[in-house]
Design a protein around this motif. Structure first.
Motif, PDB file in Angstrom:
ATOM      1  N   MET A 139       0.850  -1.187   0.000  1.00  0.00           N
ATOM      2  CA  MET A 139       0.000   0.000   0.000  1.00  0.00           C
ATOM      3  C   MET A 139       0.879   1.228   0.000  1.00  0.00           C
ATOM      4  O   MET A 139       1.668   1.446   0.909  1.00  0.00           O
ATOM      5  N   GLY A 140       0.797   2.015  -1.022  1.00  0.00           N
ATOM      6  CA  GLY A 140       1.716   3.103  -1.234  1.00  0.00           C
ATOM      7  C   GLY A 140       1.469   4.296  -0.339  1.00  0.00           C
ATOM      8  O   GLY A 140       0.523   4.366   0.423  1.00  0.00           O
ATOM      9  N   GLY A 141       2.365   5.278  -0.469  1.00  0.00           N
ATOM     10  CA  GLY A 141       2.305   6.459   0.380  1.00  0.00           C
ATOM     11  C   GLY A 141       2.346   7.742  -0.418  1.00  0.00           C
ATOM     12  O   GLY A 141       1.623   7.878  -1.384  1.00  0.00           O
ATOM     13  N   HIS A 142       3.258   8.649  -0.059  1.00  0.00           N
ATOM     14  CA  HIS A 142       3.081  10.029  -0.469  1.00  0.00           C
ATOM     15  C   HIS A 142       4.271  10.645  -1.187  1.00  0.00           C
ATOM     16  O   HIS A 142       4.235  11.800  -1.544  1.00  0.00           O
ATOM     17  N   VAL A 143       5.346   9.904  -1.386  1.00  0.00           N
ATOM     18  CA  VAL A 143       6.453  10.372  -2.195  1.00  0.00           C
ATOM     19  C   VAL A 143       6.369   9.634  -3.520  1.00  0.00           C
ATOM     20  O   VAL A 143       6.185   8.433  -3.557  1.00  0.00           O
ATOM     21  N   THR A 144       6.516  10.350  -4.632  1.00  0.00           N
ATOM     22  CA  THR A 144       6.255   9.718  -5.926  1.00  0.00           C
ATOM     23  C   THR A 144       7.505   9.190  -6.600  1.00  0.00           C
ATOM     24  O   THR A 144       7.419   8.397  -7.524  1.00  0.00           O
ATOM     25  N   GLY A 145       8.690   9.635  -6.173  1.00  0.00           N
ATOM     26  CA  GLY A 145       9.912   9.177  -6.803  1.00  0.00           C
ATOM     27  C   GLY A 145      10.325   7.801  -6.329  1.00  0.00           C
ATOM     28  O   GLY A 145       9.750   7.228  -5.404  1.00  0.00           O
ATOM     29  N   ALA A 146      11.358   7.255  -6.986  1.00  0.00           N
ATOM     30  CA  ALA A 146      11.885   5.958  -6.583  1.00  0.00           C
ATOM     31  C   ALA A 146      12.537   6.058  -5.213  1.00  0.00           C
ATOM     32  O   ALA A 146      13.080   7.092  -4.833  1.00  0.00           O
ATOM     33  N   ALA A 147      12.488   4.973  -4.461  1.00  0.00           N
ATOM     34  CA  ALA A 147      13.086   4.931  -3.136  1.00  0.00           C
ATOM     35  C   ALA A 147      14.580   4.655  -3.204  1.00  0.00           C
ATOM     36  O   ALA A 147      15.219   4.482  -2.174  1.00  0.00           O
ATOM     37  N   GLY A 148      15.151   4.637  -4.375  1.00  0.00           N
ATOM     38  CA  GLY A 148      16.569   4.385  -4.560  1.00  0.00           C
ATOM     39  C   GLY A 148      16.822   4.018  -6.006  1.00  0.00           C
ATOM     40  O   GLY A 148      15.906   3.987  -6.831  1.00  0.00           O
TER      41      GLY A 148
ATOM     42  N   TYR B 179       0.449  17.421   5.013  1.00  0.00           N
ATOM     43  CA  TYR B 179       0.262  16.777   3.717  1.00  0.00           C
ATOM     44  C   TYR B 179      -0.516  17.666   2.752  1.00  0.00           C
ATOM     45  O   TYR B 179      -1.219  17.178   1.866  1.00  0.00           O
ATOM     46  N   ALA B 180      -0.347  18.976   2.887  1.00  0.00           N
ATOM     47  CA  ALA B 180      -1.086  19.912   2.035  1.00  0.00           C
ATOM     48  C   ALA B 180      -0.734  19.734   0.557  1.00  0.00           C
ATOM     49  O   ALA B 180      -1.551  20.057  -0.323  1.00  0.00           O
ATOM     50  N   ASP B 181       0.473  19.213   0.283  1.00  0.00           N
ATOM     51  CA  ASP B 181       0.897  19.037  -1.113  1.00  0.00           C
ATOM     52  C   ASP B 181       0.469  17.707  -1.705  1.00  0.00           C
ATOM     53  O   ASP B 181       0.764  17.404  -2.867  1.00  0.00           O
ATOM     54  N   VAL B 182      -0.241  16.905  -0.920  1.00  0.00           N
ATOM     55  CA  VAL B 182      -0.686  15.593  -1.366  1.00  0.00           C
ATOM     56  C   VAL B 182      -2.125  15.680  -1.865  1.00  0.00           C
ATOM     57  O   VAL B 182      -2.943  16.403  -1.304  1.00  0.00           O
ATOM     58  N   ASP B 183      -2.436  14.939  -2.923  1.00  0.00           N
ATOM     59  CA  ASP B 183      -3.798  14.908  -3.449  1.00  0.00           C
ATOM     60  C   ASP B 183      -4.768  14.586  -2.318  1.00  0.00           C
ATOM     61  O   ASP B 183      -4.591  13.617  -1.574  1.00  0.00           O
ATOM     62  N   ARG B 184      -5.810  15.395  -2.190  1.00  0.00           N
ATOM     63  CA  ARG B 184      -6.763  15.228  -1.084  1.00  0.00           C
ATOM     64  C   ARG B 184      -7.445  13.868  -1.112  1.00  0.00           C
ATOM     65  O   ARG B 184      -7.915  13.385  -0.071  1.00  0.00           O
ATOM     66  N   SER B 185      -7.494  13.213  -2.264  1.00  0.00           N
ATOM     67  CA  SER B 185      -8.109  11.883  -2.336  1.00  0.00           C
ATOM     68  C   SER B 185      -7.309  10.857  -1.553  1.00  0.00           C
ATOM     69  O   SER B 185      -7.819   9.764  -1.265  1.00  0.00           O
TER      70      SER B 185
ATOM     71  N   ALA C 168      -3.160   9.166   4.501  1.00  0.00           N
ATOM     72  CA  ALA C 168      -2.213   9.968   5.277  1.00  0.00           C
ATOM     73  C   ALA C 168      -2.642  10.042   6.738  1.00  0.00           C
ATOM     74  O   ALA C 168      -1.793  10.056   7.643  1.00  0.00           O
ATOM     75  N   GLU C 169      -3.941  10.039   6.973  1.00  0.00           N
ATOM     76  CA  GLU C 169      -4.416  10.112   8.359  1.00  0.00           C
ATOM     77  C   GLU C 169      -4.017   8.869   9.146  1.00  0.00           C
ATOM     78  O   GLU C 169      -3.730   8.958  10.339  1.00  0.00           O
ATOM     79  N   TRP C 170      -3.968   7.697   8.491  1.00  0.00           N
ATOM     80  CA  TRP C 170      -3.476   6.497   9.176  1.00  0.00           C
ATOM     81  C   TRP C 170      -2.065   6.735   9.698  1.00  0.00           C
ATOM     82  O   TRP C 170      -1.747   6.466  10.849  1.00  0.00           O
ATOM     83  N   SER C 171      -1.193   7.229   8.789  1.00  0.00           N
ATOM     84  CA  SER C 171       0.201   7.446   9.181  1.00  0.00           C
ATOM     85  C   SER C 171       0.309   8.518  10.260  1.00  0.00           C
ATOM     86  O   SER C 171       1.115   8.393  11.188  1.00  0.00           O
TER      87      SER C 171
END
Length: 266
Positions: free
Chosen positions: A1-10, A239-245, A250-253
């Protein structure tokens, strides 16, 4: 289940070992990225393969997995439905092969995976259980070796792209940070995640995740100091820069972060 950074993790892995096959389930989405990764591992010349994470209950996907049989057993990294919903049917297609998971609810036939460091080798593959709770309470990873090649199957503890959600209250941030510290020791070993592309260095990806989590904790501390008193208020600030959908995830985290910081929540 993904999160909030869109780039590769490495850095991405330039290729997979010859004994690793990726079958991607057709369930793409904001939380599953390109879809759930099902990994099929078979040592050269071996009769039986090992399957990791059957994915959703999609008939065509499960048939594609079964076509790579015979299979010795199936492993589960954690109990979310996008990794496990197809497991009962896959077991049937494989003639009743055992499904091994940390949670007995997702275990079929064999014993649950409960012993850290447990070895589950099969026909030329050395498989070691790494207990890595945090994303969920039952999250595990698998260190797999064949010859001089090693990979770590990370489930949703480390993704190939973006960061993962700590699924509060089942997930726990303190446990997650400890699990990332463990995975950071596997430097130079390819990571095969539950979603997204394979990564060149599991340890480097874990360090990236640790830095991201610590930065988020600093942001949450600042939001609380500025007067945010509830998880939704913290999400709106941090998380203001994250899509509100995706704010529900984000609230879980954030709830996990507030618990970790000892902030009482209504």
């Amino acid at each position: 289940m993904g999160g909030h950074v869109t780039g590769a993790a490495g850095a991405l892995a330039d290729e997979l070992p010859g004994w690793v096959t990726l079958l991607r389930a057709p369930n793409p989405g904001p939380m599953t990225l390109d879809g759930t990764n099902t990994w099929v591992l078979r040592a050269p010349g071996a009769e039986h393969a090992v399957v990791v994470d059957p994915g959703p209950a999609d008939d065509a996907h499960l048939a594609a997995i079964a076509a790579h049989g015979p299979v010795g057993f199936v492993l589960i990294t954690h109990g979310h439905a996008d990794h496990t919903a197809g497991a009962p049917r896959l077991s049937e297609l494989l003639g009743g092969r055992h499904i091994r998971a940390a949670d007995p609810a997702h275990t079929i036939g064999g014993a649950p995976l409960t012993e850290p460091g447990q070895h589950l080798g099969l026909e030329g593959l050395q498989i070691q259980l790494l207990t890595t709770p945090g994303h969920t309470a039952d999250s595990v990873c698998f260190l797999v070796e064949h010859g001089d090649e090693r990979v770590v199957l990370t489930g949703d503890t480390i993704l190939g792209r973006g960061t993962t959600v700590v699924a509060h209250p089942d997930g726990h941030l303190g446990d997650y940070l400890t699990s990332l510290e463990l995975l950071s020791t596997y430097r130079g070993i390819r990571a095969l995640p539950g979603h997204g592309p394979a990564l060149a260095d599991c340890g480097a990806a874990a360090e990236f995740y640790l830095a991201h989590r610590r930065a988020r904790l600093d942001q949450v501390r600042a939001a609380v100091a500025a007067g945010a008193t509830t998880a939704p208020e913290v999400v709106a600030r941090v998380y203001a820069d994250v899509d509100r959908s995706l704010w529900w995830a984000a609230e879980w985290s954030v709830r996990a972060q507030l618990e970790y910081l000892g902030v009482e929540q209504p």
